[in-house]
Scaffold this motif. Structure first.
Motif, PDB file in Angstrom:
ATOM      1  N   PHE A 206      14.293   4.220  11.986  1.00 22.78           N
ATOM      2  CA  PHE A 206      13.944   5.385  12.863  1.00 22.78           C
ATOM      3  C   PHE A 206      12.893   5.956  12.579  1.00 22.78           C
ATOM      4  O   PHE A 206      11.863   6.787  13.503  1.00 22.78           O
ATOM      5  CB  PHE A 206      15.470   6.449  12.855  1.00 22.78           C
ATOM      6  CG  PHE A 206      16.361   5.833  13.713  1.00 22.78           C
ATOM      7  CD1 PHE A 206      17.547   5.513  12.556  1.00 22.78           C
ATOM      8  CD2 PHE A 206      16.920   5.488  14.836  1.00 22.78           C
ATOM      9  CE1 PHE A 206      18.642   5.225  12.907  1.00 22.78           C
ATOM     10  CE2 PHE A 206      18.062   4.433  15.232  1.00 22.78           C
ATOM     11  CZ  PHE A 206      19.113   5.320  14.021  1.00 22.78           C
ATOM     12  N   ASP A 207      12.282   6.066  10.812  1.00 22.93           N
ATOM     13  CA  ASP A 207      11.012   6.496  10.611  1.00 22.93           C
ATOM     14  C   ASP A 207       9.819   5.425  10.868  1.00 22.93           C
ATOM     15  O   ASP A 207      10.700   4.002  10.397  1.00 22.93           O
ATOM     16  CB  ASP A 207      10.952   6.807   9.220  1.00 22.93           C
ATOM     17  CG  ASP A 207      12.589   7.838   9.596  1.00 22.93           C
ATOM     18  OD1 ASP A 207      13.305   8.308   7.828  1.00 22.93           O
ATOM     19  OD2 ASP A 207      12.444   8.421  10.002  1.00 22.93           O
ATOM     20  N   PRO A 208       8.310   5.951  10.702  1.00 29.05           N
ATOM     21  CA  PRO A 208       7.358   4.991  10.357  1.00 29.05           C
ATOM     22  C   PRO A 208       7.405   4.415   9.628  1.00 29.05           C
ATOM     23  O   PRO A 208       7.854   4.839   8.530  1.00 29.05           O
ATOM     24  CB  PRO A 208       6.486   6.087  10.743  1.00 29.05           C
ATOM     25  CG  PRO A 208       6.646   6.880  10.351  1.00 29.05           C
ATOM     26  CD  PRO A 208       7.842   7.274  11.034  1.00 29.05           C
ATOM     27  N   PRO A 209       6.465   2.756   9.309  1.00 28.56           N
ATOM     28  CA  PRO A 209       6.303   2.925   7.683  1.00 28.56           C
ATOM     29  C   PRO A 209       5.852   3.843   6.939  1.00 28.56           C
ATOM     30  O   PRO A 209       5.537   4.378   6.990  1.00 28.56           O
ATOM     31  CB  PRO A 209       5.920   1.421   7.792  1.00 28.56           C
ATOM     32  CG  PRO A 209       6.347   0.612   9.231  1.00 28.56           C
ATOM     33  CD  PRO A 209       6.356   2.590  10.029  1.00 28.56           C
ATOM     34  N   SER A 210       6.088   3.724   5.466  1.00 26.09           N
ATOM     35  CA  SER A 210       5.344   4.541   4.155  1.00 26.09           C
ATOM     36  C   SER A 210       4.611   3.980   2.862  1.00 26.09           C
ATOM     37  O   SER A 210       5.413   2.300   3.148  1.00 26.09           O
ATOM     38  CB  SER A 210       6.394   5.381   3.911  1.00 26.09           C
ATOM     39  OG  SER A 210       6.449   6.348   5.116  1.00 26.09           O
ATOM     40  N   ASP A 211       3.811   4.075   2.522  1.00 27.65           N
ATOM     41  CA  ASP A 211       3.190   3.519   1.036  1.00 27.65           C
ATOM     42  C   ASP A 211       3.964   4.204   0.113  1.00 27.65           C
ATOM     43  O   ASP A 211       3.532   5.801   0.013  1.00 27.65           O
ATOM     44  CB  ASP A 211       1.995   3.526   0.989  1.00 27.65           C
ATOM     45  CG  ASP A 211       1.740   2.519   1.902  1.00 27.65           C
ATOM     46  OD1 ASP A 211       0.430   2.781   1.558  1.00 27.65           O
ATOM     47  OD2 ASP A 211       2.405   1.959   3.255  1.00 27.65           O
ATOM     48  N   TYR A 212       3.847   3.513  -1.247  1.00 30.01           N
ATOM     49  CA  TYR A 212       4.660   4.235  -2.304  1.00 30.01           C
ATOM     50  C   TYR A 212       3.797   3.304  -3.183  1.00 30.01           C
ATOM     51  O   TYR A 212       4.088   2.985  -3.301  1.00 30.01           O
ATOM     52  CB  TYR A 212       6.462   3.771  -2.227  1.00 30.01           C
ATOM     53  CG  TYR A 212       6.940   4.469  -0.914  1.00 30.01           C
ATOM     54  CD1 TYR A 212       7.255   3.493  -0.078  1.00 30.01           C
ATOM     55  CD2 TYR A 212       7.504   5.507  -1.920  1.00 30.01           C
ATOM     56  CE1 TYR A 212       8.730   3.991   0.562  1.00 30.01           C
ATOM     57  CE2 TYR A 212       8.904   5.553  -0.256  1.00 30.01           C
ATOM     58  CZ  TYR A 212       8.725   4.983   0.898  1.00 30.01           C
ATOM     59  OH  TYR A 212       9.634   5.557   2.281  1.00 30.01           O
ATOM     60  N   TRP A 213       4.077   4.900  -4.129  1.00 28.70           N
ATOM     61  CA  TRP A 213       3.562   4.443  -5.369  1.00 28.70           C
ATOM     62  C   TRP A 213       4.750   4.966  -7.087  1.00 28.70           C
ATOM     63  O   TRP A 213       5.875   5.568  -6.742  1.00 28.70           O
ATOM     64  CB  TRP A 213       2.600   5.670  -5.539  1.00 28.70           C
ATOM     65  CG  TRP A 213       1.073   5.215  -5.287  1.00 28.70           C
ATOM     66  CD1 TRP A 213       0.384   6.266  -4.165  1.00 28.70           C
ATOM     67  CD2 TRP A 213      -0.049   4.714  -5.101  1.00 28.70           C
ATOM     68  NE1 TRP A 213      -0.390   5.332  -3.338  1.00 28.70           N
ATOM     69  CE2 TRP A 213      -0.572   4.548  -4.677  1.00 28.70           C
ATOM     70  CE3 TRP A 213      -0.703   3.568  -6.416  1.00 28.70           C
ATOM     71  CZ2 TRP A 213      -2.251   3.940  -4.278  1.00 28.70           C
ATOM     72  CZ3 TRP A 213      -1.365   2.779  -6.375  1.00 28.70           C
ATOM     73  CH2 TRP A 213      -2.331   3.140  -5.651  1.00 28.70           C
ATOM     74  N   GLY A 214       4.514   3.710  -7.496  1.00 31.03           N
ATOM     75  CA  GLY A 214       5.360   4.130  -8.463  1.00 31.03           C
ATOM     76  C   GLY A 214       4.584   5.003  -9.613  1.00 31.03           C
ATOM     77  O   GLY A 214       3.013   5.649  -9.011  1.00 31.03           O
ATOM     78  N   GLN A 215       5.193   5.639 -11.082  1.00 28.67           N
ATOM     79  CA  GLN A 215       4.732   6.838 -11.229  1.00 28.67           C
ATOM     80  C   GLN A 215       3.473   6.732 -12.381  1.00 28.67           C
ATOM     81  O   GLN A 215       2.587   7.473 -12.637  1.00 28.67           O
ATOM     82  CB  GLN A 215       5.817   7.809 -11.913  1.00 28.67           C
ATOM     83  CG  GLN A 215       6.386   7.129 -13.880  1.00 28.67           C
ATOM     84  CD  GLN A 215       6.925   5.537 -13.291  1.00 28.67           C
ATOM     85  OE1 GLN A 215       6.953   4.527 -12.729  1.00 28.67           O
ATOM     86  NE2 GLN A 215       7.578   4.908 -14.744  1.00 28.67           N
ATOM     87  N   GLY A 216       3.440   5.731 -12.690  1.00 26.87           N
ATOM     88  CA  GLY A 216       2.168   4.859 -13.824  1.00 26.87           C
ATOM     89  C   GLY A 216       2.863   4.938 -15.228  1.00 26.87           C
ATOM     90  O   GLY A 216       3.694   5.346 -15.436  1.00 26.87           O
ATOM     91  N   THR A 217       2.451   3.842 -15.294  1.00 27.90           N
ATOM     92  CA  THR A 217       2.272   3.364 -17.225  1.00 27.90           C
ATOM     93  C   THR A 217       1.289   3.508 -18.078  1.00 27.90           C
ATOM     94  O   THR A 217       0.480   2.397 -17.192  1.00 27.90           O
ATOM     95  CB  THR A 217       3.626   2.261 -17.080  1.00 27.90           C
ATOM     96  OG1 THR A 217       3.339   1.970 -18.800  1.00 27.90           O
ATOM     97  CG2 THR A 217       2.765   1.242 -16.512  1.00 27.90           C
ATOM     98  N   GLN A 218       0.832   3.641 -19.022  1.00 25.83           N
ATOM     99  CA  GLN A 218      -0.401   3.572 -20.038  1.00 25.83           C
ATOM    100  C   GLN A 218      -0.279   2.389 -20.956  1.00 25.83           C
ATOM    101  O   GLN A 218       0.678   1.695 -21.544  1.00 25.83           O
ATOM    102  CB  GLN A 218       0.232   4.826 -20.851  1.00 25.83           C
ATOM    103  CG  GLN A 218      -1.225   4.587 -21.795  1.00 25.83           C
ATOM    104  CD  GLN A 218      -2.833   5.040 -20.667  1.00 25.83           C
ATOM    105  OE1 GLN A 218      -2.505   6.080 -20.715  1.00 25.83           O
ATOM    106  NE2 GLN A 218      -3.722   4.761 -21.148  1.00 25.83           N
ATOM    107  N   VAL A 219      -1.474   1.582 -20.545  1.00 24.42           N
ATOM    108  CA  VAL A 219      -1.473   0.660 -21.225  1.00 24.42           C
ATOM    109  C   VAL A 219      -2.915   0.335 -22.191  1.00 24.42           C
ATOM    110  O   VAL A 219      -3.671   1.277 -22.005  1.00 24.42           O
ATOM    111  CB  VAL A 219      -1.454  -0.485 -20.267  1.00 24.42           C
ATOM    112  CG1 VAL A 219      -2.688  -1.789 -21.146  1.00 24.42           C
ATOM    113  CG2 VAL A 219      -0.143  -1.065 -19.582  1.00 24.42           C
TER     114      VAL A 219
END
Length: 122
Positions: A105-118
């Protein structure tokens, strides 16, 4: 609600290895593309490696031959194996899932992780 949780970052000496993971939680019907990005201080966020919508892997020239991106579709999890790490690989690494369908019922979305330090340093 879909969330991406990253793990596996840390500090290593030059020449060392790390494996990053990005696990998606929540209901997911399909994912168009998946990838890893990184951002060093004062620099833009750049793509490191990804799976295109056709499943082809692409790598930044700076990591070719050293990094390998893999995925487990059954677990909606993305991995980045990083070998022969260099100080210039130091950055915050983010995973990205593009055009995720999690509802009819909703359009597709993009998602990001919270980030991890290297951090790569002797």
């Amino acid at each position: 609600q879909v969330q991406l949780v990253e793990s596996g970052g840390g500090s290593v000496q030059p020449g060392g290895s790390l494996r990053l993971s990005c696990a998606a939680s929540g209901r997911i019907f399909s994912i168009n593309a998946m990838g890893w990005y990184r951002q060093a201080p004062g620099q833009p966020r750049d793509v490191v490696a990804n799976f295109s919508s056709s499943g082809i892997t692409n790598y930044a020239d700076s990591v070719k031959g050293r990094f390998t991106v893999t995925r487990d579709n059954a677990k909606n999890t993305l991995y980045l194996q990083m070998n022969s790490l260099k100080p210039e690989d130091t950055a915050v690494y983010y995973c990205h899932f593009a055009h995720v369908v999690s509802s009819w019922f909703d359009p597709p979305s993009d998602y990001w992780g919270q980030g991890t330090q290297v951090t790569v340093s002797s």
